[in-house]
Design an enzyme around this catalytic site. Structure first.
Site, mmCIF file in Angstrom:
data_model
loop_
_atom_site.group_PDB
_atom_site.id
_atom_site.type_symbol
_atom_site.label_atom_id
_atom_site.label_comp_id
_atom_site.label_asym_id
_atom_site.label_seq_id
_atom_site.Cartn_x
_atom_site.Cartn_y
_atom_site.Cartn_z
ATOM 1 C CB CYS A 1 -0.856 0.189 0.978
ATOM 2 S SG CYS A 1 -2.015 -1.583 1.267
ATOM 3 C CB ALA A 2 3.537 2.110 -2.507
ATOM 4 N N GLY B 1 3.945 7.332 -0.814
ATOM 5 C CA GLY B 1 5.036 7.302 -1.527
ATOM 6 C C GLY B 1 6.400 7.367 -0.476
ATOM 7 N N GLY B 2 6.088 7.944 0.646
ATOM 8 C CA GLY B 2 7.093 8.268 1.441
ATOM 9 C C GLY B 2 7.940 7.082 1.852
ATOM 10 C CE LYS B 3 5.236 3.944 6.942
ATOM 11 N NZ LYS B 3 4.082 4.954 6.580
ATOM 12 C CD GLU C 1 -2.025 3.330 -3.296
ATOM 13 O OE1 GLU C 1 -3.467 3.656 -3.103
ATOM 14 O OE2 GLU C 1 -1.345 3.252 -2.571
ATOM 15 C CG ASP D 1 1.715 2.154 6.394
ATOM 16 O OD1 ASP D 1 0.876 2.142 7.287
ATOM 17 O OD2 ASP D 1 2.300 3.125 6.052
ATOM 18 C CB CYS E 1 -0.478 5.671 11.388
ATOM 19 S SG CYS E 1 0.068 7.334 12.022
#
Length: 477
Positions: free
Chosen positions: A290-291, A294-296, A315, A358, A411
């Site tokens: 689940c990109a 795009g940060g991770k 994604e 994530d 999160c």
């Protein structure tokens, strides 16, 4: 005709225009009417006002404080306002309630002198609501100004020994169900029942303004480049830097060029833990399920490139897949961005050595950044996320080969989105698919207060990060 002398009419006085408070009010209306998030609507509003010369940096800082401060403590302010009006709050028009909340925050949560807070808010009411409702606002704010914040909280909250959860909910401005969820999560991570003081610290940390944290993407930028008079080193991640207060990420060359980005240190830590987890055999193919946005993926892609591995970033939403592609542009190693649903993946089972999943969640771990989410979310929302979270983790375990590792990340500290999901999936794995938990704590070296393990729950009050949860699972068959 009467001979009584008539009083001359008062001359009309145009309300003074206060661009700071009008902007803050408009931001609150956007949050209320459109279910917008303040961290998305406020920055463009501030930029537009600065470009037009209506606000300077000091004004922008005040507008930001008014918006975020009002949203963070909205529940507490509502309880105070309810004591000062002659009707149920649900019968107060939302625009009027937003103005009253802005005024309450100035009176109870800032150093603005009371007379100035009342006067400025009444002028705002006159400008956006009209004279009639401005009089109502004036009367209510004058009642509020009769007591300090602590006095009001003692008045509107039940005593701690009678109802601890509701007492904490009012004093620290969280819905009661979130207080209960934090209490359960802190208890689960420790060796006994969490104390009132521990829960209060966790709640109050959500009311503090978080620092803007940057990540230097390995092989493309160094942290030293970010520390050149602009930021201070992060506490735990070797790639993290905390931007100085008032600093703009876009002012840095590395950020503008995509070699660095804005990323909470907790998000960096969970990606690093996956990258450093021991795997058996080859280590060439990594997957971010689940990109978006795009940060991770950008950090994982850079770490994979250092080892000669490639990254597939998936994604489901096409526009978010575009954001992932933008974040990965310029990555020094091979990568592929695909628009794909992680619950119905296009890749073959056992194709990857490391998998990050994530999952979408309530976002209760980022209430510092999105304060309105605490009032918008409901307990039943978690029921909607639960099937998706379980399905994504199950498919992630199918995607990794035996000996490979999956990082389940969310999160949120809510047990229904963290440990209970992992427990349930591991108990229900079909024949031919087996996995074991790894102790994630040694993969976050130097980070204190990680509890009993093997999973890790980060907290704003303990680690200065968002409340990220991490479980590491090795597929064994």
């Amino acid at each position: 005709m009467s001979t009584r002398q008539q009083r001359p009419a008062k001359p009309y006085r145009r309300p003074r225009r206060d661009p700071v408070r009008i902007l803050a009010y408009e931001a609150l209306r956007a949050v209320d009417e459109r279910d917008a998030y303040a961290n998305l609507v406020l920055p463009p509003m501030l930029k537009k006002a600065r470009d037009k010369g209506e606000l300077d940096e000091r004004d922008a800082a005040l507008a930001t404080e008014l918006v975020y401060g009002t949203l963070r403590r909205q529940g507490s302010y509502d309880a105070v306002i309810a004591e000062c009006v002659d009707r149920p709050l649900r019968e107060v028009d939302p625009p009027v309630l937003d103005v009253l909340s802005l005024g309450a925050h100035q009176l109870l949560g800032t150093r603005i002198p009371p007379h100035a807070a009342v006067s400025a808010t009444v002028e705002l009411a006159r400008a956006v609501l009209g004279d009639g409702r401005a009089k109502f606002v004036n009367a209510v704010l004058r009642r509020i100004s009769a007591r300090g914040y602590g006095e009001w909280l003692d008045r509107v909250a039940p005593p701690l020994d009678e109802d601890p959860e509701e007492h904490l909910a009012v004093h620290h401005a969280h819905p009661r169900w979130i207080v209960s969820a934090f209490w359960d999560a802190l208890t689960a991570a420790g060796t006994g029942e969490a104390t009132v003081e521990q829960v209060a610290e966790a709640l109050e940390a959500d009311n503090e303004r978080p620092a803007v944290t940057l990540v230097a993407r390995p092989g493309r930028a160094t942290r030293e480049e970010l520390l050149n008079g602009t930021a201070t080193a992060g506490s735990w991640s070797p790639y993290a830097a905390h931007l100085d207060e008032g600093g703009e990420p876009g002012a840095l060359d590395a950020v503008r060029e995509g070699r660095a980005g804005v990323q909470d240190e907790g998000s960096q830590l969970v990606a690093l833990a996956l990258a450093n987890a021991p795997v058996d055999g080859d280590d060439r193919a990594w997957l971010d399920v689940c990109a978006g946005p795009g940060g991770k993926a950008a950090l994982l892609g850079a770490l994979a490139a250092e080892r000669g591995a490639g990254l597939v970033a998936a994604e489901k939403q096409p526009h978010r897949a575009g954001l992932v592609a933008r974040s990965l542009a310029g990555n020094p190693g091979p990568y592929t961005v695909v628009t794909a649903d992680g619950t119905r993946p296009p890749w073959q089972p056992g194709s990857f050595d490391r998998v990050l999943v994530d999952v979408p969640c309530s976002g209760l771990g980022a209430l510092r950044r999105r304060p309105e989410a605490r009032w918008r979310r409901r307990p039943e929302d978690l029921q909607g996320f639960a099937p998706l979270q379980r399905s994504l983790l199950h498919e992630a375990l199918r995607a990794v080969r035996p000996g490979g590792v999956v990082a389940y990340v969310t999160c949120s500290p809510h047990l229904a989105e963290t440990r209970l999901v992992v427990d349930d999936v591991l108990e229900r794995l079909p024949g031919g698919l087996a996995a074991e938990r790894l102790d994630a704590r040694p993969l976050l070296p130097g980070v204190p207060d990680l509890g009993e393990g093997p999973d890790v729950q980060l907290w704003p009050h303990l680690h200065g990060t968002d409340a990220m949860y991490l479980a590491l699972l090795r597929r064994t068959a």
